[in-house]
Enzyme design. Structure first.
Site, PDB file in Angstrom:
ATOM      1  N   ARG A  96      74.588 -11.164  40.917  1.00  0.00           N
ATOM      2  CA  ARG A  96      73.693 -10.239  41.471  1.00  0.00           C
ATOM      3  C   ARG A  96      72.352 -10.886  41.866  1.00  0.00           C
ATOM      4  O   ARG A  96      71.550 -10.478  42.670  1.00  0.00           O
ATOM      5  CB  ARG A  96      73.469  -8.994  40.442  1.00  0.00           C
ATOM      6  N   ASN A 150      80.303  -1.075  42.166  1.00  0.00           N
ATOM      7  CA  ASN A 150      79.703  -1.027  43.320  1.00  0.00           C
ATOM      8  C   ASN A 150      80.032  -2.157  44.409  1.00  0.00           C
ATOM      9  O   ASN A 150      80.547  -3.126  43.785  1.00  0.00           O
ATOM     10  CB  ASN A 150      78.254  -1.356  43.158  1.00  0.00           C
ATOM     11  N   CYS A 172      79.653   7.948  41.905  1.00  0.00           N
ATOM     12  CA  CYS A 172      78.361   7.374  41.918  1.00  0.00           C
ATOM     13  C   CYS A 172      77.325   8.304  40.856  1.00  0.00           C
ATOM     14  O   CYS A 172      77.619   9.696  40.980  1.00  0.00           O
ATOM     15  CB  CYS A 172      77.649   7.548  43.057  1.00  0.00           C
ATOM     16  N   HIS A 202      75.371   6.187  48.540  1.00  0.00           N
ATOM     17  CA  HIS A 202      74.202   5.744  48.814  1.00  0.00           C
ATOM     18  C   HIS A 202      73.618   5.989  49.995  1.00  0.00           C
ATOM     19  O   HIS A 202      72.419   5.191  50.470  1.00  0.00           O
ATOM     20  CB  HIS A 202      73.850   4.174  48.328  1.00  0.00           C
ATOM     21  N   TYR A 257      68.370   5.997  48.015  1.00  0.00           N
ATOM     22  CA  TYR A 257      68.469   4.778  48.802  1.00  0.00           C
ATOM     23  C   TYR A 257      67.843   5.121  50.374  1.00  0.00           C
ATOM     24  O   TYR A 257      67.821   3.983  50.953  1.00  0.00           O
ATOM     25  CB  TYR A 257      69.985   4.346  48.848  1.00  0.00           C
TER      26      TYR A 257
HETATM   27  C1  G6P Z   1      71.689   3.511  40.800  1.00  0.00           C
HETATM   28  C2  G6P Z   1      73.050   3.526  41.489  1.00  0.00           C
HETATM   29  C3  G6P Z   1      73.905   2.800  41.156  1.00  0.00           C
HETATM   30  C4  G6P Z   1      73.487   1.327  40.544  1.00  0.00           C
HETATM   31  C5  G6P Z   1      72.391   1.480  39.729  1.00  0.00           C
HETATM   32  C6  G6P Z   1      71.932   0.091  39.307  1.00  0.00           C
HETATM   33  O1  G6P Z   1      71.685   4.631  39.801  1.00  0.00           O
HETATM   34  O2  G6P Z   1      73.530   4.949  41.717  1.00  0.00           O
HETATM   35  O3  G6P Z   1      75.085   2.399  41.858  1.00  0.00           O
HETATM   36  O4  G6P Z   1      74.649   0.652  39.769  1.00  0.00           O
HETATM   37  O5  G6P Z   1      71.436   2.211  40.234  1.00  0.00           O
HETATM   38  O6  G6P Z   1      71.134   0.104  38.241  1.00  0.00           O
HETATM   39  P1  G6P Z   1      70.574  -1.249  37.467  1.00  0.00           P
HETATM   40  O7  G6P Z   1      69.996  -0.657  36.343  1.00  0.00           O
HETATM   41  O8  G6P Z   1      71.647  -2.186  37.429  1.00  0.00           O
HETATM   42  O9  G6P Z   1      69.598  -1.896  38.447  1.00  0.00           O
END
Ligand code: G6P
Length: 439
Positions: A96, A150, A172, A202, A257
């Protein structure tokens, strides 16, 4: 003898696992789970052991009769499962970080599920999920797949289209968070409001109606965006106000988003600033994860620590537990999930995955009909769905031309040479996890 009820969680070493365990403990009366199998891969073994021991302590404290198994053997785990949940991250957080850093270093949005990063997360994840589906066909053909890996929408669509597996629900936390937070803003109890979501993961919009049948959406928009200091409903997206006149004119509430599409320059400037000064979101998440696993190591810790709320995905697992309980008990809970469109949104292909308000029954999700969007939503929605279709096709075929079409179409990626350069850099960086592209 209690009837066997078996859940398998792939990516069981995730820091979100305590939330999942908490969710099952909370629902034990209506969902008497007997076996929870947490599965991971070799690279995730240390985390699996730490969080797995923590899960065992939570179950013991709750005094429920449920065995927790920790394993690297996916096939052994999947045998006769009733539900399979997927919360894996191919390439772990380091992948990531590349998804975020490479586009940013070329002046493009670098984000987990949007833009070039989101496309590459799909490319790495889809083949792995399709493999899991093949295992399920052999080892637990009656099980439901509850995916919250995701990009959840694209993963769900890949399972439907290319896995030929209909018993899948994509989850989600955004709709769950919206329902909780927006009920408070309206000063109403959640059970007295109906939230009608429609769109894709999203990228969805929703309206809110109260028990008396009044549409409360405009009032909510005024309260959320009218003052110019709207609060974000997820930890990974900063408070970022949209232009009131635009949101007001939608008469639908956008999801967090949308900031990336309605306010690209501002979001990019913020990301670049963070990138220069303290690193990307995934780098921050790595620090939070380290802290969480230090806590999980404590043999006295037998409850979900509050620090988990710093992760953007809070309430994800709770949504998963509710979905599973509703399917198991034919409970008819109303929830927003990714499922097959089947004409729910007439602007999108029948066989694509959409994220819509559904009733969760023993047969799975039954969507509330939505119909047509107006041009102001439809344009972006159809563009993004086509972009998703191309990305999924590229993930399965490994075709670079198809991938470049997805890049060119994505509104967060500039076209031409920059798109091609970023695409090639990402392909090279993720080579190890993209066998379809390097056969
Ligand atoms: C949001 C999204 C999720 C994603 C997350 C990432 O809540 O809905 O799909 O996984 O953020 O969070 P993070 O703490 O990993 O940045």
């Amino acid at each position: 003898m209690k009837k066997k009820l078996k859940i398998v969680t792939i990516g069981g070493g995730s820091s979100y696992t305590p939330e999942l365990v908490e969710g099952f403990i909370k629902r034990y009366d209506e969902f008497p789970l007997t076996e929870l199998w947490l599965v991971d891969i070799e690279a995730g073994l240390e985390k699996l052991n730490i969080v797995g021991e923590m899960a065992k302590r939570m179950v013991k404290k709750a005094g429920i009769e449920c065995e927790v198994h920790l394993t690297l053997d996916r096939e052994e785990a999947l045998k006769d499962a009733d539900f399979v949940t997927t919360q894996l991250r191919v390439g772990l957080l380091d992948a990531r970080i590349l998804d975020e850093r490479i586009p940013l270093s070329h002046g493009l949005i670098g984000q987990e599920t949007n833009g070039a990063g989101g496309i590459f997360k799909a490319l790495r994840t889809i083949p792995v999920i399709l493999d899991i589906v093949e295992d399920m066909k052999r080892l637990c053909p009656d099980a439901w797949l509850i995916n919250f890996t995701n990009p959840a929408g694209m993963v769900t669509e890949a399972v439907l289209r290319y896995g030929n597996w209909n018993k899948v629900v994509g989850l989600c936390n955004i709709p769950v968070n919206a329902v909780v937070e927006e009920s408070k803003i309206l000063g109403e109890e959640t059970k007295n409001l109906f939230f009608h979501f429609a769109g894709i993961n999203h990228l969805h919009w929703h309206t809110v109606t109260d028990a008396a049948g009044n549409n409360r959406t405009d009032e909510l928009i005024e309260k959320m965006y009218g003052s110019g200091d709207a609060k974000s409903i997820v930890a990974n997206i900063k408070d970022n106000d949209l232009i009131f006149e635009q949101v007001e004119n939608l008469h639908m509430v956008p999801c967090p988003y949308h900031n990336y599409y309605y306010y690209t320059d501002k979001m990019l400037a913020e990301e670049l600033e963070d990138f220069k000064n303290h690193g990307t979101r995934a780098e921050r998440v790595k620090v939070i994860e380290k802290e969480l696993f230090e806590l999980y190591k404590d043999p006295k810790l037998d409850y979900k620590p509050k620090q988990l709320a710093e992760r953007g995905g809070a309430r994800y697992s709770d949504a998963a537990c509710e979905t599973i309980t509703s399917i198991y008990n034919d409970k008819h809970t109303i929830m927003t999930v990714s499922t097959k469109n089947n004409g729910t949104i007439t602007d999108l292909p029948e066989d694509s995955a959409v994220e819509v308000t559904c009733m969760l029954t023993g047969q799975g999700p039954i969507p509330y009909n939505f119909g047509k969007f107006e041009a102001k939503e439809r344009g972006l929605l159809q563009l993004m769905k086509a972009m998703e279709e191309l990305t999924i096709e590229a993930a399965v075929s490994g075709d670079r031309g198809t991938l470049l079409q997805a890049f060119t179409m994505n509104p967060l990626i500039t076209s031409g040479d920059v798109a091609k350069t970023v695409m090639e850099e990402l392909l090279e960086a993720h080579k190890e996890h993209l066998p379809n592209f390097f056969r």
